[in-house]
Design a protein around this motif. Structure first.
Motif, mmCIF file in Angstrom:
data_model
loop_
_atom_site.group_PDB
_atom_site.id
_atom_site.type_symbol
_atom_site.label_atom_id
_atom_site.label_comp_id
_atom_site.label_asym_id
_atom_site.label_seq_id
_atom_site.Cartn_x
_atom_site.Cartn_y
_atom_site.Cartn_z
ATOM 1 N N VAL A 106 41.313 38.610 33.787
ATOM 2 C CA VAL A 106 41.230 39.247 32.412
ATOM 3 C C VAL A 106 39.625 39.161 32.192
ATOM 4 C CG1 VAL A 106 41.540 39.148 29.881
ATOM 5 C CG2 VAL A 106 43.445 38.348 31.449
ATOM 6 N N ALA A 107 39.105 38.307 32.301
ATOM 7 C CA ALA A 107 37.425 38.258 32.396
ATOM 8 C C ALA A 107 36.820 39.623 32.933
ATOM 9 C CB ALA A 107 36.618 36.991 32.533
ATOM 10 N N GLN A 108 37.381 39.782 34.446
ATOM 11 C CA GLN A 108 36.746 40.719 35.136
ATOM 12 C C GLN A 108 36.971 42.025 34.678
ATOM 13 O OE1 GLN A 108 34.803 40.528 37.792
ATOM 14 N NE2 GLN A 108 34.744 38.181 38.159
ATOM 15 N N ARG A 109 38.257 42.369 33.989
ATOM 16 C CA ARG A 109 38.480 43.649 33.595
ATOM 17 C C ARG A 109 38.024 43.881 32.145
ATOM 18 N NH1 ARG A 109 43.994 41.935 34.656
ATOM 19 N NH2 ARG A 109 44.639 41.606 32.537
ATOM 20 N N CYS A 110 37.623 42.962 31.504
ATOM 21 C CA CYS A 110 37.022 43.156 30.339
ATOM 22 C C CYS A 110 35.664 42.829 29.826
ATOM 23 C CB CYS A 110 38.106 42.431 29.000
ATOM 24 S SG CYS A 110 39.763 42.857 29.070
ATOM 25 N N PHE A 111 34.933 42.242 30.643
ATOM 26 C CA PHE A 111 33.675 41.684 30.356
ATOM 27 C C PHE A 111 32.555 42.620 31.228
ATOM 28 C CE2 PHE A 111 35.527 37.303 29.205
ATOM 29 C CZ PHE A 111 35.793 37.980 27.719
ATOM 30 N N THR A 112 31.369 42.723 30.660
ATOM 31 C CA THR A 112 30.236 43.221 31.413
ATOM 32 C C THR A 112 29.769 42.315 32.281
ATOM 33 O OG1 THR A 112 28.477 42.578 29.777
ATOM 34 C CG2 THR A 112 29.677 44.529 29.409
ATOM 35 N N GLU A 113 28.955 42.815 33.278
ATOM 36 C CA GLU A 113 28.437 41.874 34.381
ATOM 37 C C GLU A 113 27.517 40.820 33.591
ATOM 38 O OE1 GLU A 113 28.740 41.800 37.570
ATOM 39 O OE2 GLU A 113 30.260 43.183 37.273
#
Length: 202
Positions: A106-113
């Motif tokens: 979920v973090a990978q899908r929703c957060f910027t680098e």
């Protein structure tokens, strides 16, 4: 801004559904789980208490955001035992999340680098939910929901309270409450008056 907070464990009289508007009553009746019914009822009672009879004039935008044509801006959120309601003269969005184990995908899908880097640097289980509640609060305040890509803007807590999305400024304030993270997003910088509601029947 006023931020109303209610714990659904205090909601013992479900017959109070007679006090809420017909639209919310129908929504409440669709829920099978008792806690979901309580959250829906509590939201209706909070709107009634905070907005008075104006709560019967609530409409929705084409994107589904509830609003009062001639009243203050408001926004609801719930998680676990809590329902919250933010009310302001300026556009506002609120989100509450119970701190728990989260899915890295979920973090990978929703957060910027930059957000992912910040999250990795934190030694704090609340960090994911600080980012998540801020994203939710902003897209709810904006009114387009996740029609705004969560990758298109950053909510890094270390960058100060003002965040600019599509040329518009949003001010973020985080609160913590008994294992929950709350974030409010408002188009103006405001002090927050937190009101812990014990009785919604009055």
């Amino acid at each position: 801004m006023k931020l109303y907070v209610f714990n659904i464990s205090n909601l013992t009289d479900m017959s109070a559904e007679n006090l809420i508007d017909a639209t919310r009553r129908k929504r409440m009746e669709r829920y099978q789980n008792i806690d979901d019914r309580k959250r829906c009822l509590a939201a209706g009672l909070m709107l009634r208490k905070a907005l008075g009879s104006d709560c019967e004039k609530i409409k929705e935008t084409s994107e589904g955001k509830p609003f009062l044509p001639d009243g203050p801006s408001f926004n609801l959120s719930h998680s676990g035992d809590y329902v919250i309601l933010g009310v302001s003269e300026h556009e506002v969005g609120v989100d509450i999340e119970q701190v728990r184990t989260y899915d890295e995908r979920v973090a990978q899908r929703c957060f910027t680098e930059d957000e992912l880097k910040w999250l990795k640097e934190q030694d704090n289980p609340d960090a994911f939910f600080k980012l998540w509640t801020a994203k939710e609060a902003i897209v709810k305040a904006d009114g387009r929901g996740f029609g705004i890509s969560p990758h298109s803007f950053s909510v890094l807590p270390g960058e100060g309270s003002e965040h600019i999305i599509d040329g518009k400024s949003w001010h973020l304030i985080w609160q913590q409450l008994n294992g929950y993270v709350i974030c409010t997003a408002c188009e103006c910088q405001e002090n927050i008056e937190i009101i812990f509601e014990d009785d919604l029947y009055g």
